[in-house]
Design an enzyme around this catalytic site. Structure first.
Site, short mmCIF file in Angstrom:
data_model
loop_
_atom_site.label_atom_id
_atom_site.label_comp_id
_atom_site.label_asym_id
_atom_site.label_seq_id
_atom_site.Cartn_x
_atom_site.Cartn_y
_atom_site.Cartn_z
N CYS A 202 0.82 -1.22 0.00
CA CYS A 202 0.00 0.00 0.00
C CYS A 202 0.85 1.27 0.00
O CYS A 202 1.68 1.46 0.89
CB CYS A 202 -0.91 -0.01 1.23
SG CYS A 202 -1.81 1.53 1.49
N TRP B 73 -7.79 -7.08 5.35
CA TRP B 73 -6.36 -7.36 5.38
C TRP B 73 -6.14 -8.41 6.46
O TRP B 73 -6.76 -8.33 7.53
CB TRP B 73 -5.55 -6.11 5.73
CG TRP B 73 -5.63 -4.98 4.76
CD1 TRP B 73 -6.38 -3.84 4.89
CD2 TRP B 73 -4.92 -4.86 3.51
NE1 TRP B 73 -6.18 -3.02 3.80
CE2 TRP B 73 -5.30 -3.62 2.94
CE3 TRP B 73 -4.01 -5.68 2.84
CZ2 TRP B 73 -4.79 -3.18 1.72
CZ3 TRP B 73 -3.51 -5.25 1.62
CH2 TRP B 73 -3.90 -4.00 1.08
N ARG C 219 -14.43 -0.04 3.99
CA ARG C 219 -13.27 -0.91 3.87
C ARG C 219 -12.31 -0.65 5.02
O ARG C 219 -11.97 0.51 5.27
CB ARG C 219 -12.54 -0.68 2.54
CG ARG C 219 -13.28 -1.15 1.32
CD ARG C 219 -12.45 -0.93 0.04
NE ARG C 219 -12.24 0.48 -0.27
CZ ARG C 219 -11.09 1.13 -0.15
NH1 ARG C 219 -10.02 0.51 0.32
NH2 ARG C 219 -11.00 2.40 -0.49
N THR D 120 -8.88 -0.01 6.28
CA THR D 120 -7.72 0.44 5.52
C THR D 120 -6.46 0.48 6.38
O THR D 120 -6.51 0.53 7.60
CB THR D 120 -7.97 1.84 4.93
OG1 THR D 120 -8.19 2.78 6.00
CG2 THR D 120 -9.17 1.85 4.00
N VAL D 121 -5.34 0.45 5.69
CA VAL D 121 -4.03 0.71 6.30
C VAL D 121 -3.43 1.89 5.54
O VAL D 121 -3.73 2.07 4.35
CB VAL D 121 -3.11 -0.52 6.21
CG1 VAL D 121 -3.61 -1.61 7.13
CG2 VAL D 121 -2.95 -1.04 4.79
N TYR E 136 -5.29 5.56 -9.17
CA TYR E 136 -6.48 4.79 -8.79
C TYR E 136 -7.71 5.27 -9.57
O TYR E 136 -8.59 4.47 -9.90
CB TYR E 136 -6.74 4.92 -7.29
CG TYR E 136 -5.80 4.09 -6.45
CD1 TYR E 136 -6.14 2.80 -6.06
CD2 TYR E 136 -4.57 4.59 -6.04
CE1 TYR E 136 -5.28 2.03 -5.30
CE2 TYR E 136 -3.70 3.83 -5.28
CZ TYR E 136 -4.06 2.55 -4.92
OH TYR E 136 -3.18 1.79 -4.16
#
Length: 336
Positions: free
Chosen positions: A53, A89, A121, A123-124, A187
């Site tokens: 990421c 994840w 979602r 997220t990280v 993206y």
């Protein structure tokens, strides 16, 4: 989080015109010493990330460069998404598939423990309070700035100034451009669901890359002789471009290797401690070619690209000719 909920969240990130609109961050409380801020304490927090990421990568680069790896622990999730009915994840890289500090298998566990109604979602990067085992900050846009300012008491001796006071306004303005047109721009190309939205994002992305190519023909880094927060943000996209975005996200007008100045610039950064040692091309390729989960066909046969040759990242870049300083980092004590 159900499959239907996940599909709903995916649809929310696609506008009526087919363009991609990234979800907002849920946990945005800043670090500081104010009554409504997160206390800055050594050993209290754990940063969850994946090498795949770009948002998480730049946070880890800053953490390592400033010496905060000594006070903020690191939890690493796999670049491969787990086979679940929702996007997540997982800690499959750890023994028994469980984070050794938090005792969880999936990042969503922390999100839902903190906010049981959360349906987006997970997220990280996300900072987790180890004492409470709750998510406290997943604001990837400002997280590096928090590490550069509020966490100064824990910076290593002679830590570089990545966000100097006299440049902060200019850095913030440039970071906004980098985010919208480049970091998120790739993206917008990859997740577009109409030809028009894809082409608009594509044109904007390469218009900006052309501008940065020109800017970097005159100076070593974005603000001159020294690396700043803006360089780290731009790096996280450029280093993934040829290996992933060019093919996976259809950003195929040029490879970064075909921009003389951008190519020398990103290799200059790569060859700097904190950058190369946190860059994992295998993880990057695995994620973008085998594991991207938004609007993919589960029955599609996916192939992991064999290249590119990583050795080219250590070839001479000659960027030092644009600088009068040997050191790439600005180091000085600012007045309070």
């Amino acid at each position: 989080m159900t499959l239907d909920n996940q599909k709903t969240e995916q649809v929310k990130e696609i506008s009526a015109d087919g363009s991609f609109k990234r979800q907002t961050n849920r946990f945005t409380t800043p670090f500081g010493d104010g009554p409504d801020e997160l206390p800055v304490e050594a050993g209290r927090y754990r940063l969850l990330w994946t090498a795949a990421c770009p948002w998480a990568h730049r946070t880890v680069i800053v953490r390592n460069i400033l010496g905060l790896d000594q006070v903020i622990s690191l939890g690493r999730v796999s670049p491969m998404r787990p086979r679940l009915p929702h996007v997540d994840w997982e800690f499959s890289l750890d023994e028994n598939g469980v984070d050794p500090v938090l005792g969880i298998k999936y990042v969503s566990e922390i999100y839902l423990k903190t906010d049981p109604s959360y349906s987006g979602r997970p997220t990280v990067p996300v900072i987790v309070d180890i004492k409470k085992k709750e998510a406290v900050n997943n604001d990837y846009f400002k997280l590096t700035n928090h590490l550069q300012t509020a966490w100064v008491p824990f910076h290593k001796k002679n830590a570089p100034q990545l966000y100097p006071k006299d440049l902060r306004h200019e850095i913030d303005e440039l970071n906004d451009v980098i985010f919208h047109d480049i970091n998120n721009g790739v993206y917008k190309c990859g997740f577009a669901r109409s030809q028009e939205s894809y082409e608009n994002a594509y044109d904007q992305l390469f218009a900006r890359l052309d501008q940065f190519e020109d800017r970097l023909s005159k100076q070593r880094f974005l603000f001159g002789d020294f690396i700043t927060d803006s360089d780290i943000r731009l790096y996280s996209t450029l280093v993934r471009f040829d290996a992933a975005y060019f093919a996976a996200f259809r950003t195929n007008r040029n490879l970064i290797r075909e921009f003389p100045n951008l190519w020398g610039y990103v290799r200059d950064l790569y060859q700097t401690p904190g950058f190369c040692d946190t860059t994992d091309f295998e993880a990057i390729k695995q994620h973008y070619f085998l594991s991207i989960t938004i609007f993919t066909d589960k029955d599609e046969v996916k192939i992991l690209p064999k290249g590119p040759d990583e050795s080219i990242w250590n070839t001479s870049h000659h960027r030092e000719k644009l600088s009068t300083h040997k050191d790439k980092f600005l180091i000085y004590k600012e007045e309070d």
